[in-house]
Scaffold this motif. Sequence first.
Motif, PDB file in Angstrom:
ATOM      1  N   LYS A 112      58.260  39.794  41.386  1.00 61.64           N
ATOM      2  CA  LYS A 112      58.993  40.771  42.189  1.00 61.64           C
ATOM      3  C   LYS A 112      59.192  42.090  41.439  1.00 61.64           C
ATOM      4  CE  LYS A 112      61.203  37.839  45.560  1.00 61.64           C
ATOM      5  NZ  LYS A 112      60.232  38.030  46.612  1.00 61.64           N
ATOM      6  N   ALA A 113      59.297  42.029  40.134  1.00 63.04           N
ATOM      7  CA  ALA A 113      59.410  43.261  39.343  1.00 63.04           C
ATOM      8  C   ALA A 113      58.103  44.044  39.426  1.00 63.04           C
ATOM      9  CB  ALA A 113      59.744  42.924  37.894  1.00 63.04           C
ATOM     10  N   ARG A 114      57.001  43.323  39.291  1.00 65.34           N
ATOM     11  CA  ARG A 114      55.681  43.955  39.385  1.00 65.34           C
ATOM     12  C   ARG A 114      55.486  44.598  40.766  1.00 65.34           C
ATOM     13  NH1 ARG A 114      50.281  42.754  37.257  1.00 65.34           N
ATOM     14  NH2 ARG A 114      51.238  41.211  35.897  1.00 65.34           N
ATOM     15  N   GLU A 115      55.814  43.818  41.812  1.00 65.66           N
ATOM     16  CA  GLU A 115      55.668  44.350  43.183  1.00 65.66           C
ATOM     17  C   GLU A 115      56.527  45.595  43.375  1.00 65.66           C
ATOM     18  OE1 GLU A 115      56.862  41.107  45.674  1.00 65.66           O
ATOM     19  OE2 GLU A 115      55.228  39.825  44.948  1.00 65.66           O
ATOM     20  N   LYS A 116      57.732  45.546  42.843  1.00 62.30           N
ATOM     21  CA  LYS A 116      58.661  46.662  43.050  1.00 62.30           C
ATOM     22  C   LYS A 116      58.152  47.940  42.387  1.00 62.30           C
ATOM     23  CE  LYS A 116      63.571  47.820  42.656  1.00 62.30           C
ATOM     24  NZ  LYS A 116      64.908  47.344  42.249  1.00 62.30           N
ATOM     25  N   VAL A 117      57.679  47.832  41.144  1.00 62.47           N
ATOM     26  CA  VAL A 117      57.239  49.060  40.454  1.00 62.47           C
ATOM     27  C   VAL A 117      55.943  49.601  41.065  1.00 62.47           C
ATOM     28  CG1 VAL A 117      58.428  48.511  38.306  1.00 62.47           C
ATOM     29  CG2 VAL A 117      56.032  47.851  38.560  1.00 62.47           C
ATOM     30  N   LEU A 118      55.078  48.710  41.506  1.00 63.22           N
ATOM     31  CA  LEU A 118      53.847  49.189  42.152  1.00 63.22           C
ATOM     32  C   LEU A 118      54.198  49.868  43.481  1.00 63.22           C
ATOM     33  CD1 LEU A 118      51.364  46.259  41.362  1.00 63.22           C
ATOM     34  CD2 LEU A 118      51.575  48.455  40.191  1.00 63.22           C
ATOM     35  N   GLY A 119      55.216  49.307  44.156  1.00 70.72           N
ATOM     36  CA  GLY A 119      55.689  49.925  45.395  1.00 70.72           C
ATOM     37  C   GLY A 119      56.315  51.280  45.167  1.00 70.72           C
ATOM     38  N   LEU A 120      56.917  51.451  44.001  1.00 66.80           N
ATOM     39  CA  LEU A 120      57.536  52.739  43.682  1.00 66.80           C
ATOM     40  C   LEU A 120      56.514  53.781  43.227  1.00 66.80           C
ATOM     41  CD1 LEU A 120      60.746  51.507  41.766  1.00 66.80           C
ATOM     42  CD2 LEU A 120      60.724  52.821  43.894  1.00 66.80           C
ATOM     43  N   GLY A 121      55.286  53.344  43.013  1.00 65.64           N
ATOM     44  CA  GLY A 121      54.241  54.306  42.669  1.00 65.64           C
ATOM     45  C   GLY A 121      53.642  54.166  41.286  1.00 65.64           C
ATOM     46  N   ALA A 122      54.016  53.115  40.553  1.00 67.24           N
ATOM     47  CA  ALA A 122      53.410  52.923  39.226  1.00 67.24           C
ATOM     48  C   ALA A 122      51.920  52.628  39.378  1.00 67.24           C
ATOM     49  CB  ALA A 122      54.106  51.777  38.497  1.00 67.24           C
ATOM     50  N   LEU A 123      51.149  53.107  38.426  1.00 63.64           N
ATOM     51  CA  LEU A 123      49.696  52.879  38.442  1.00 63.64           C
ATOM     52  C   LEU A 123      49.336  51.451  38.099  1.00 63.64           C
ATOM     53  CD1 LEU A 123      48.008  55.834  36.520  1.00 63.64           C
ATOM     54  CD2 LEU A 123      47.820  55.303  38.952  1.00 63.64           C
ATOM     55  N   ASP A 124      50.076  50.896  37.132  1.00 57.49           N
ATOM     56  CA  ASP A 124      49.716  49.572  36.620  1.00 57.49           C
ATOM     57  C   ASP A 124      50.945  48.932  35.995  1.00 57.49           C
ATOM     58  OD1 ASP A 124      48.220  47.360  35.922  1.00 57.49           O
ATOM     59  OD2 ASP A 124      46.669  48.485  34.873  1.00 57.49           O
ATOM     60  N   PHE A 125      50.846  47.650  35.710  1.00 54.18           N
ATOM     61  CA  PHE A 125      51.931  46.896  35.091  1.00 54.18           C
ATOM     62  C   PHE A 125      51.347  46.124  33.910  1.00 54.18           C
ATOM     63  CE2 PHE A 125      54.622  43.307  34.360  1.00 54.18           C
ATOM     64  CZ  PHE A 125      55.907  43.712  34.674  1.00 54.18           C
ATOM     65  N   VAL A 126      51.883  46.365  32.726  1.00 53.67           N
ATOM     66  CA  VAL A 126      51.382  45.703  31.519  1.00 53.67           C
ATOM     67  C   VAL A 126      52.488  44.823  30.939  1.00 53.67           C
ATOM     68  CG1 VAL A 126      50.463  46.047  29.192  1.00 53.67           C
ATOM     69  CG2 VAL A 126      49.887  47.666  31.020  1.00 53.67           C
ATOM     70  N   PRO A 127      52.262  43.502  30.842  1.00 53.79           N
ATOM     71  CA  PRO A 127      53.280  42.642  30.213  1.00 53.79           C
ATOM     72  C   PRO A 127      53.371  42.922  28.712  1.00 53.79           C
ATOM     73  CG  PRO A 127      51.589  41.344  31.363  1.00 53.79           C
ATOM     74  CD  PRO A 127      51.078  42.742  31.269  1.00 53.79           C
ATOM     75  N   LYS A 128      54.580  42.856  28.176  1.00 48.06           N
ATOM     76  CA  LYS A 128      54.752  42.980  26.723  1.00 48.06           C
ATOM     77  C   LYS A 128      54.412  41.646  26.066  1.00 48.06           C
ATOM     78  CE  LYS A 128      58.333  46.526  26.350  1.00 48.06           C
ATOM     79  NZ  LYS A 128      59.701  46.838  25.901  1.00 48.06           N
ATOM     80  N   PRO A 129      53.867  41.620  24.883  1.00 45.78           N
ATOM     81  CA  PRO A 129      53.443  42.788  24.112  1.00 45.78           C
ATOM     82  C   PRO A 129      52.105  43.329  24.614  1.00 45.78           C
ATOM     83  CG  PRO A 129      53.003  40.766  22.873  1.00 45.78           C
ATOM     84  CD  PRO A 129      53.690  40.351  24.135  1.00 45.78           C
ATOM     85  N   PRO A 130      51.942  44.651  24.617  1.00 40.25           N
ATOM     86  CA  PRO A 130      50.681  45.218  25.105  1.00 40.25           C
ATOM     87  C   PRO A 130      49.533  44.961  24.121  1.00 40.25           C
ATOM     88  CG  PRO A 130      52.032  46.942  24.138  1.00 40.25           C
ATOM     89  CD  PRO A 130      52.853  45.675  24.098  1.00 40.25           C
ATOM     90  N   THR A 131      48.309  45.042  24.632  1.00 41.61           N
ATOM     91  CA  THR A 131      47.147  44.911  23.740  1.00 41.61           C
ATOM     92  C   THR A 131      46.376  46.227  23.753  1.00 41.61           C
ATOM     93  OG1 THR A 131      45.664  44.147  25.493  1.00 41.61           O
ATOM     94  CG2 THR A 131      46.924  42.455  24.303  1.00 41.61           C
ATOM     95  N   ALA A 132      45.676  46.490  22.668  1.00 43.85           N
ATOM     96  CA  ALA A 132      44.883  47.721  22.566  1.00 43.85           C
ATOM     97  C   ALA A 132      43.810  47.753  23.652  1.00 43.85           C
ATOM     98  CB  ALA A 132      44.253  47.811  21.176  1.00 43.85           C
ATOM     99  N   GLN A 133      43.244  46.578  23.966  1.00 46.48           N
ATOM    100  CA  GLN A 133      42.199  46.516  24.988  1.00 46.48           C
ATOM    101  C   GLN A 133      42.735  46.951  26.353  1.00 46.48           C
ATOM    102  OE1 GLN A 133      38.767  45.563  24.735  1.00 46.48           O
ATOM    103  NE2 GLN A 133      38.908  46.509  26.763  1.00 46.48           N
ATOM    104  N   LYS A 134      43.904  46.441  26.713  1.00 47.98           N
ATOM    105  CA  LYS A 134      44.503  46.774  28.012  1.00 47.98           C
ATOM    106  C   LYS A 134      44.846  48.271  28.079  1.00 47.98           C
ATOM    107  CE  LYS A 134      46.421  46.200  32.035  1.00 47.98           C
ATOM    108  NZ  LYS A 134      45.576  46.042  33.231  1.00 47.98           N
ATOM    109  N   ILE A 135      45.408  48.799  27.017  1.00 45.97           N
ATOM    110  CA  ILE A 135      45.788  50.225  26.999  1.00 45.97           C
ATOM    111  C   ILE A 135      44.533  51.094  27.060  1.00 45.97           C
ATOM    112  CG2 ILE A 135      46.983  52.023  25.685  1.00 45.97           C
ATOM    113  CD1 ILE A 135      48.819  49.830  26.931  1.00 45.97           C
ATOM    114  N   ASN A 136      43.516  50.667  26.352  1.00 44.67           N
ATOM    115  CA  ASN A 136      42.244  51.394  26.379  1.00 44.67           C
ATOM    116  C   ASN A 136      41.661  51.427  27.804  1.00 44.67           C
ATOM    117  OD1 ASN A 136      40.399  52.826  24.744  1.00 44.67           O
ATOM    118  ND2 ASN A 136      38.940  51.138  24.908  1.00 44.67           N
ATOM    119  N   ASP A 137      41.741  50.274  28.492  1.00 45.49           N
ATOM    120  CA  ASP A 137      41.255  50.200  29.876  1.00 45.49           C
ATOM    121  C   ASP A 137      42.027  51.163  30.779  1.00 45.49           C
ATOM    122  OD1 ASP A 137      39.497  48.259  29.092  1.00 45.49           O
ATOM    123  OD2 ASP A 137      40.653  46.567  29.891  1.00 45.49           O
ATOM    124  N   ILE A 138      43.320  51.265  30.537  1.00 44.76           N
ATOM    125  CA  ILE A 138      44.148  52.171  31.347  1.00 44.76           C
ATOM    126  C   ILE A 138      43.746  53.624  31.095  1.00 44.76           C
ATOM    127  CG2 ILE A 138      46.503  53.078  31.596  1.00 44.76           C
ATOM    128  CD1 ILE A 138      47.429  50.109  31.173  1.00 44.76           C
TER     129      ILE A 138
END
Lengths: 119, 208
Positions: free
Chosen positions: A87-113
């Motif tokens: 529900k947190a993910r759905e809410k932020v995407l609904g508010l206009g966030a581009l993406d949702f990254v679970p902590k801890p982030p990885t360099a690969q995921k950030i690079n993809d973004i």
Amino acid sequence: MAFSILIIDDSPISRMMLAKCLPKGDYQLRQAGGGAQGLKMYGEQKADLVFLDLTMPEMDGFETLARLMEADPQAKVVVVSADIQSKAREKVLGLGALDFVPKPPTAQKINDIFKSVGL
Amino acid sequence: MNGLTEIRRQAIEELINISFGQAVASLAEVLGGHLQLDVPKVQAVSPLEVINILSASIEEKDEVSLVQQAFSGDFFGEAVLALPGKAGENLMYLVMEDGGFTPDMEIDKLRLEVILEVSNIVIGACMGQFSALLNTVISYSPPNVFLYKITSDRFREHIRAKGPEALLIYTKFAHQEREVTGYLFFFLSDQCLDWLYSEVDNFLDFNT
């Protein structure tokens, strides 16, 4: 300076962990220790990409995101959070966030973004 | 080892933040709805202070359900999940609604079972993730349920039995639609703090 990144997170350690995952490049990195400070910094100078935490004291990431998108509907905001509830993910995407990254982030995921937003 | 330095405190708070997020997500799957998380806090305290901090944090002078569970391994201590007021009862109704059934069980026994299961999810997922982030494994003792005030002699004696100092880590979650707030406390024995600080330093070296 090619572009700018803004990290909004109350935890200095979390900001350091995310900063370490950022790809090498010629960009300006700014950091805010809370939602209100982040909004102020963004208002003073827009960022090409914002990384935003959700669980923060005083102004949480949901409110920060809503206010930021209201001020600049074109803002590119990626939520990086330990609150990985669907529900947190759905809410932020609904508010206009581009993406949702679970902590801890990885360099690969950030690079993809970075690639997905053309940075 | 220099004890609980500011950067170590911040690192432990972030590690618990990540771990607690995992635990709360697991619980939200069971309960439905969204659970609001609080920012974790870490401080060095004595066991006597633990009681006062628990009591002050909960702001509940009457009914409270406490689940205490010991854990051991490279680091060891105790976890306490406190559910003040009607939280235990409301959790039971949430679980029953979600399951869509009425179990063939006395209501008080069912409430206890739900409290135990919720504590199992929250404590297990949080400590499991925390220990995984520190590259170790811990084991758990069976949980104990206390259904009296946090300042009761029985609970106080139990907490007093632990070492002279402790590292207290605490946070809370709240269900946004129902009156359910849970407080999660961990106290780590001073006998494992050297190990913990060493692993936190390694984590910082590797990740920041």
